[in-house]
Design a protein around this motif. Structure first.
Motif, short mmCIF file in Angstrom:
data_model
loop_
_atom_site.label_atom_id
_atom_site.label_comp_id
_atom_site.label_asym_id
_atom_site.label_seq_id
_atom_site.Cartn_x
_atom_site.Cartn_y
_atom_site.Cartn_z
N UNK A 1 0.83 -1.20 0.00
CA UNK A 1 0.00 0.00 0.00
C UNK A 1 0.87 1.26 0.00
N UNK A 2 1.97 1.24 0.75
CA UNK A 2 2.90 2.37 0.77
C UNK A 2 3.52 2.58 -0.61
N UNK A 3 3.93 1.48 -1.24
CA UNK A 3 4.57 1.57 -2.55
C UNK A 3 3.57 2.05 -3.61
N UNK A 4 2.32 1.58 -3.51
CA UNK A 4 1.29 2.05 -4.43
C UNK A 4 1.10 3.55 -4.28
N UNK A 5 1.12 4.04 -3.03
CA UNK A 5 0.99 5.48 -2.79
C UNK A 5 2.16 6.24 -3.39
N UNK A 6 3.36 5.68 -3.32
CA UNK A 6 4.53 6.34 -3.91
C UNK A 6 4.41 6.44 -5.44
N UNK A 7 3.97 5.38 -6.09
CA UNK A 7 3.83 5.43 -7.55
C UNK A 7 2.72 6.41 -7.95
N UNK A 8 1.59 6.36 -7.26
CA UNK A 8 0.49 7.26 -7.59
C UNK A 8 0.89 8.71 -7.39
N UNK A 9 1.49 9.02 -6.25
CA UNK A 9 1.89 10.40 -5.97
C UNK A 9 3.00 10.87 -6.90
N UNK A 10 3.87 9.94 -7.32
CA UNK A 10 4.92 10.30 -8.26
C UNK A 10 4.35 10.77 -9.59
N UNK A 11 3.27 10.14 -10.03
CA UNK A 11 2.63 10.57 -11.28
C UNK A 11 2.02 11.95 -11.13
N UNK A 12 1.43 12.24 -9.98
CA UNK A 12 0.88 13.57 -9.74
C UNK A 12 1.99 14.62 -9.76
N UNK A 13 3.13 14.29 -9.15
CA UNK A 13 4.23 15.25 -9.05
C UNK A 13 4.86 15.57 -10.40
N UNK A 14 4.60 14.76 -11.40
CA UNK A 14 5.10 15.09 -12.73
C UNK A 14 4.49 16.39 -13.24
N UNK B 1 -4.06 19.16 -5.17
CA UNK B 1 -3.35 17.99 -5.70
C UNK B 1 -2.14 17.63 -4.86
N UNK B 2 -1.64 18.62 -4.10
CA UNK B 2 -0.45 18.37 -3.29
C UNK B 2 -0.62 17.28 -2.26
N UNK B 3 -1.85 17.12 -1.73
CA UNK B 3 -2.09 16.05 -0.76
C UNK B 3 -1.86 14.67 -1.39
N UNK B 4 -2.23 14.57 -2.67
CA UNK B 4 -2.07 13.30 -3.38
C UNK B 4 -0.71 13.23 -4.07
N UNK B 5 0.03 14.35 -4.06
CA UNK B 5 1.33 14.40 -4.73
C UNK B 5 2.47 14.45 -3.74
N UNK B 6 3.10 15.63 -3.62
CA UNK B 6 4.33 15.74 -2.82
C UNK B 6 4.12 15.38 -1.36
N UNK B 7 3.00 15.82 -0.76
CA UNK B 7 2.76 15.54 0.65
C UNK B 7 2.74 14.05 0.91
N UNK B 8 2.07 13.30 0.03
CA UNK B 8 2.00 11.85 0.19
C UNK B 8 3.32 11.19 -0.19
N UNK B 9 3.93 11.65 -1.26
CA UNK B 9 5.15 11.02 -1.77
C UNK B 9 6.30 11.14 -0.78
N UNK B 10 6.42 12.31 -0.16
CA UNK B 10 7.52 12.54 0.78
C UNK B 10 7.17 12.17 2.21
N UNK B 11 6.02 11.52 2.40
CA UNK B 11 5.59 11.07 3.72
C UNK B 11 5.55 12.23 4.72
N UNK B 12 5.01 13.35 4.26
CA UNK B 12 4.97 14.53 5.11
C UNK B 12 3.93 14.43 6.21
N UNK B 13 3.16 13.34 6.26
CA UNK B 13 2.29 13.14 7.42
C UNK B 13 3.11 12.92 8.70
N UNK B 14 4.41 12.62 8.52
CA UNK B 14 5.30 12.44 9.67
C UNK B 14 6.12 13.69 9.98
N UNK B 15 5.90 14.78 9.23
CA UNK B 15 6.63 16.02 9.46
C UNK B 15 5.81 16.98 10.30
#
Length: 504
Positions: A18-31, A182-196
């Motif tokens: 699930x974490x890896x799926x979130x990374x791939x999905x958010x990576x596409x948004x960050x493009x 879109x940032x919630x589904x992009x950079x915020x999710x990709x960089x695991x900023x829920x822990x920041x």
């Protein structure tokens, strides 16, 4: 051995897919939508032109009013249309002085923040959202000297939130509605900023390293298991080269073989993005920027702001920001507005051709006094190590003007230094390990060679294709993991039948 590897892949997949799926999905948004930042162009667009007459108090008096023992950065710009000096010792402290009265400026109030934001946004309506120390869009350590920040919503076309420094009154970040949504589904999710920014903030880097390491082990074990289970010669009884009968499991197997290598390298490059265990930190001396400058800035010999503004006005150039610089012991002023730049020498004269290359080389040689410059390379086009990205990308705020001069040193760390002859700025420094990191992180993570980036939309198709493959691979792992856990859960709650008793 095989059994343990199978079990490792199975249970690691249940925990991590699930974490890896979130990374791939958010990576596409960050493009296409990046983390909010204030680019140089956006800053210049929001600043008012500096007045050509009646400004400013001598810089020596302003420095004395600032009370800073050392100030490595001197700027003149405006807040709400009023010219101000900004003195900074780097990232730790910044002090503001009113350029007309010469008095220090107190901390920005909430009401003043609304006025400054409205002026920056060309008169758009503005509403304060209150002060904030750090939120989802302001985790950057570069903002530490400006905290707490005033957050103001402006009613412009992009529905931006402007973040203003409580120390200077400047807008230091903007976040459009698109970036915030879109940032919630992009950079915020990709960089695991829920822990920041919370209780786990100090553990954020360790969490990223730990999850990336686990994902790398998952990918590597999956590749090995997938190859073991695939019949390259012959087929299974089902007629397939894969032993799995269910379509979900079979597609997971096939996708792993087709895209597993890319997924694995993507996980490794993501791990290396945070420089784990300082593997890319080189020992030995680093390029000394103060030596390049030829000493600290000196108020006694600095070109007066009034003289600079008068000279530029005579040439029809209306600057919005002045920055004092020192290169090889000589003083310069770098002037910018929304459409161009000018460099003035210590006599206050504009230098259309910039600084002489020989003088730049002489200054740069002092950066590493124990090394020699073994090569000089003029860059008239971008290459694999010096290139620009779009503004929304992670490194999009970096200025990469052309032409530029690259100097190659023969020190043990093999440093390269890139200089801008138009402004005298040090644009980039890198050593051997950092250039290796460029390939292992930036290239493997985003295939960012200038030649590939120029092939859009082919680059987009490639990035989206392998990202969708990785997303499908990880999501199928999520479904299979859920099914296995559900079956085990049902088995554990199924009532045990007593011996000799028939089920009703």
């Amino acid at each position: 051995m095989k059994r343990w590897l199978f079990l490792l892949h199975r249970w690691a997949g249940i925990l991590l897919c699930l974490v890896i799926a979130a990374w791939f999905l958010s990576g596409m948004v960050m493009m296409y939508v990046g983390y909010p930042k204030l680019t140089q162009a956006e800053q210049m667009q929001g600043l008012a032109p500096l007045p050509a007459a009646g400004c400013c108090v001598p810089i020596e008096a302003a420095l004395q009013a600032a009370g800073l023992k050392e100030a490595s950065q001197w700027r003149l710009a405006s807040v709400a249309g009023q010219p101000r000096y900004f003195f900074s010792d780097g990232r730790k402290r910044v002090v503001t002085v009113d350029a007309l009265s010469g008095l220090p400026v107190e901390a920005l109030s909430e009401a003043d923040a609304v006025v400054a934001a409205r002026h920056f946004a060309a008169g758009a309506n503005a509403v304060s959202l209150g002060p904030v120390h750090e939120d989802a869009w302001t985790h950057s350590r570069a903002l530490d000297a400006h905290r707490p920040l005033h957050r103001v919503a402006v009613d412009d076309a992009e529905q931006r939130w402007l973040y203003l420094s409580s120390a200077t009154g400047e807008v230091v970040r903007d976040a459009s509605f698109t970036e915030r949504s879109w940032g919630w589904l992009g950079a915020w999710l990709h960089w695991l900023y829920m822990f920041r920014g919370g209780a786990l903030n100090s553990w954020w880097t360790d969490i990223v390293i730990g999850l990336s390491l686990a994902g790398t082990l998952l990918g590597a074990s999956g590749m090995v298991v997938g190859i073991w289970r695939w019949r390259f010669n012959g087929r299974y009884k089902s007629g397939s080269r894969s032993p799995y009968r269910g379509w979900m499991v079979r597609w997971h197997h096939v996708l792993g073989l087709l895209g597993g290598t890319l997924a694995l390298t993507w996980m490794i490059s993501g791990l290396l993005s945070v420089n784990p265990w300082k593997v890319f930190d080189a020992e030995g001396p680093k390029p000394d920027r103060l030596a390049y400058a030829g000493g600290p800035l000196q108020a006694q010999t600095a070109v007066p702001a009034e003289q600079v503004l008068r000279q530029l006005a005579a040439e029809g150039f209306a600057p919005r920001q002045l920055e004092w610089r020192r290169i090889a012991g000589a003083n310069y002023v770098w002037a910018q507005n929304a459409s161009g730049t000018r460099l003035l020498d210590e006599r206050g004269q504009v230098l259309p051709a910039g600084i002489e290359p020989a003088k730049l080389v002489e200054a740069a040689a002092r950066m590493l006094p124990s090394a020699n410059i073994q090569a000089q390379q003029w860059l008239h086009a971008y290459d694999a190590h010096y290139y620009a990205r779009e503004a929304h990308t992670m490194t999009g705020q970096r200025e990469r003007p052309l032409p530029a001069l690259r100097l190659v040193f023969d020190d043990p760390q093999a440093h390269w230094v890139v200089l801008d002859p138009a402004s005298g700025a040090v644009l980039q420094t890198s050593n051997r390990l950092q250039r290796i990191e460029r390939w292992l992180f930036a290239f493997l993570h985003s295939f960012d060679l200038p030649q590939l980036l120029a092939l859009r939309p082919l680059w987009d198709s490639w990035m989206l294709s392998f990202s969708l493959m990785g997303l499908g691979l990880s999501l199928s792992g999520v479904v299979m993991g859920w099914r296995r856990l559900r079956v085990k859960s049902l088995r554990s709650v199924k009532p045990q039948q007593a011996p000799g008793v028939k089920a009703m």
